[in-house]
Write an enzyme that holds these catalytic residues in place. Structure first.
Site, PDB file in Angstrom:
ATOM      1  N   ASP A   1     -10.656   3.965  -1.391  1.00 51.88           N
ATOM      2  CA  ASP A   1     -11.226   2.739  -0.715  1.00 51.88           C
ATOM      3  C   ASP A   1     -12.803   2.679  -0.865  1.00 51.88           C
ATOM      4  OD1 ASP A   1      -8.748   2.983   0.163  1.00 51.88           O
ATOM      5  OD2 ASP A   1      -9.295   2.788   2.485  1.00 51.88           O
TER       6      ASP A   1
ATOM      7  N   ASP B   1       0.898  -1.141   0.087  1.00 54.47           N
ATOM      8  CA  ASP B   1       0.164   0.137   0.267  1.00 54.47           C
ATOM      9  C   ASP B   1       0.942   1.236  -0.038  1.00 54.47           C
ATOM     10  OD1 ASP B   1      -2.046   1.736   0.341  1.00 54.47           O
ATOM     11  OD2 ASP B   1      -2.975   0.695   2.070  1.00 54.47           O
TER      12      ASP B   1
ATOM     13  N   GLY C   1      -4.903   3.368  -8.081  1.00 54.30           N
ATOM     14  CA  GLY C   1      -5.247   3.552  -9.528  1.00 54.30           C
ATOM     15  C   GLY C   1      -4.161   4.657 -10.145  1.00 54.30           C
TER      16      GLY C   1
HETATM   17  C1  GLA Z   1      -5.634   1.900   2.810  1.00 47.36           C
HETATM   18  C2  GLA Z   1      -5.942   0.782   1.971  1.00 47.36           C
HETATM   19  C3  GLA Z   1      -7.091   0.178   2.689  1.00 47.36           C
HETATM   20  C4  GLA Z   1      -6.276  -0.348   3.945  1.00 47.36           C
HETATM   21  C5  GLA Z   1      -5.797   0.680   4.791  1.00 47.36           C
HETATM   22  C6  GLA Z   1      -5.032   0.176   6.102  1.00 47.36           C
HETATM   23  O1  GLA Z   1      -6.541   2.918   3.105  1.00 47.36           O
HETATM   24  O2  GLA Z   1      -6.674   1.280   0.685  1.00 47.36           O
HETATM   25  O3  GLA Z   1      -7.595  -0.902   1.996  1.00 47.36           O
HETATM   26  O4  GLA Z   1      -5.380  -1.414   3.503  1.00 47.36           O
HETATM   27  O5  GLA Z   1      -4.999   1.508   3.885  1.00 47.36           O
HETATM   28  O6  GLA Z   1      -4.491   1.194   6.635  1.00 47.36           O
END
Ligand code: GLA
Length: 531
Positions: A333, A255, A312
């Site tokens: 998200d 991430d 993306g």
């Molecule tokens: C981001 C990701 C989520 C999750 C959080 C964890 O927001 O997009 O899916 O993994 O981090 O902190």
């Protein structure tokens, strides 16, 4: 104006569209008939593995237990446990092996052809499993992960192909949390990552998950900190990849988050690292951290699904596969709402789900567009509540994600799964659309008023069609546009949610009578009658 009115009237006429105004709240309703007592072998028709990597595939099968499993033409190096249906071992040589899987119980028997491809590519169908974030967020623990794994088995979802149990953020120590369970060394004296006190035995956890016939996933960031503020992999990428493999993990979600500070040059010791941001002339700086981790994961002696999470940016679908990515988030998200969300970094079911056409051409075996995890069941990011999506919106959610060949990661509390949610997640004909070995993504092929028609080409020559209603009233539709959508001749029509054959339709002049609830879907598979 006049011509627009004419066009609208003409389309209504040609589709024979009728909207009715009744829009009372709908109670959860179950469409999928229960699986029969006789065995049925579910799950994908194809499975990819790299030479030398440990092999684990649990044959997903419904039917009365005990079931006795067997396999014909299993390649050398693999063995099948006839009681559990687990295939383990490893393959030395590259190649394709067509195996016949068999399941037998007191009421009957079933057989299925299954292709094992030993080569470079893994994740030949979209990953299916569970992830901790949408329910527990930062309140995750070893006990909760184990309970989720147990529930995957006890609920029977494992028999429909659900496989991964993925720990998201907060298994590491936190930079400044007030929660004492997250206090501790970030890394040991040799630089190895330290899990927090809620995760005392990472290898034991992966072993426990494997012991149930499931696979284990983990989460990190290329930046110094994860999105939640826990230890990230920055400058320890190689070491972390080796650690995950040593512990036995099979999946990594990686991430972006605090990597933004590095990519924009805010952190000084970044010599040789391409920058990315407003002033960058190419996307190298966005690609770089994923290429790095992709390389290190690939060097491990086990297959680790690589899930890119960077929302993306830089059109990830164009390069995600080239850095070893198996799936990549295409959006911010998701939250369990149909329309407007609270924050602009969030997406709703409709904004995300119906906005994926741009990435569709890049979907293929081993490379999946990821519109984020599922928001059905009890979700809430630490503040649990039943999904705020209506039952019809939830049918839309699952149907659309399957049409898009999306990774399917359940986001709810597995220990509290209700019958409606279970029904949504255990329709094998619906899941087969997601797991189709051709790996295409559906696109929107027709828009008419509030109706969107999505079409997906399937490996067996058939097509899945989703008729979605984005409006706030039920739509009754005599659909007579099959020919413009590329269909010809007589077509068998199967209602996938009800697992029921409908009357055959002639593409040239036949009509499909459809009733599509507000925000709901009618989900069919069409197969040429002469096939
Ligand atoms: C981001 C990701 C989520 C999750 C959080 C964890 O927001 O997009 O899916 O993994 O981090 O902190």
């Amino acid at each position: 104006m006049k011509s627009r009115l004419f066009l609208a009237l003409a389309l209504c006429f040609s589709l024979n569209l009728r909207a009715d105004d009744t829009n009372a709240p709908v109670a959860p309703y179950i469409l999928t008939p229960p699986a029969p007592a006789t065995p049925r072998i579910n799950g994908p028709n194809v499975f990819g593995v790299r030479p030398g990597s440990p092999f684990l595939f649990t044959i997903p099968a419904t039917g009365e237990r005990p079931i006795k499993f067997s396999a014909k033409n299993l390649p050398r190096g693999l063995k099948l446990d006839s009681k559990t249906g687990r295939i383990t071992g490893s393959l030395k040589t590259r190649g394709e092996f067509t195996v016949t899987l068999r399941a037998k119980n007191a009421p009957g028997a079933a057989e299925k052809k299954f292709r094992i491809v030993c080569g470079d590519q893994i994740s030949l169908t979209p990953p299916m499993g569970w992830n901790s974030w949408n329910c527990f967020a930062g309140a995750v623990s070893e006990a909760r992960i184990k309970s989720a794994a147990d529930a995957m088995v006890n609920s029977g979802l494992i028999n429909h192909g659900w496989t991964y149990i993925n720990v998201d953020d907060f298994w590491q120590n936190h930079r400044d949390s007030t929660d004492p369970t997250l206090h501790g060394e970030f890394r040991d004296a040799n630089g190895f990552i330290m899990p927090n006190s809620r995760f005392p035995d990472m290898k034991g956890l992966a072993d426990y998950i494997h012991g149930l016939g499931l696979k284990a996933g983990l989460y990190s960031s290329p930046g110094p900190w994860t999105c939640g503020g826990c230890t990230g992999s920055w400058q320890h990428e190689q070491q972390d990849a080796a650690t995950y493999a040593k512990w036995g993990f099979d999946y990594l979600k990686y991430d972006w988050c605090s990597y933004g500070e590095i990519a924009s040059g805010q952190i000084t010791n970044t010599t040789g690292i391409p920058l990315w941001g407003k002033t960058a002339t190419n996307n190298e700086g966005a690609i770089y951290p994923y290429r790095l981790m992709g390389k290190y994961l690939r060097e491990q002696d086990r297959d680790i699904v690589f899930s890119l999470c960077q929302y993306g940016m830089a059109d990830v679908w164009k390069w995600g596969g080239s850095v070893g990515g198996n799936c990549w988030r295409t959006t911010g998200d998701i939250v369990d709402l149909w329309g407007k969300t609270e924050f602009d970094w969030q997406g709703s079911l409709s904004s995300i789900g119906f906005g994926q056409d741009k990435a569709a051409p890049y979907s293929k075996p081993g490379n999946w567009n990821d519109p984020d995890m599922l928001v059905v069941g009890e979700v809430g990011w630490g503040k649990m509540h039943p999904s705020r999506l209506t039952p019809d919106e939830q049918y839309t959610h699952i149907s659309l994600w399957c049409l898009l060949s999306a990774p399917l990661l359940i986001g709810c509390d597995m220990t509290k799964i209700d019958d409606f949610t279970l029904n949504l997640l255990s329709n094998d004909e619906v899941l087969a659309i997601d797991q189709d070995a051709l790996g295409k993504s559906a696109t929107c092929v027709l828009t008419n008023g509030d109706v969107r028609v999505f079409k997906k080409q399937l490996e067996d020559g058939g097509h899945a069609l989703g008729f979605f209603n984005l409006g706030s009233a039920t739509v009754n539709l005599d659909f007579n546009q099959l020919s413009p959508l590329g269909f010809s001749g007589k077509q068998h029509v199967r209602d996938l949610w009800r697992q029921k054959n409908l009357a055959d339709v002639d593409a040239a002049n036949g009509v499909l009578p459809l009733t599509i609830p507000s925000h709901g879907v009618v989900f069919y598979k069409l197969t040429a009658a002469n096939q």
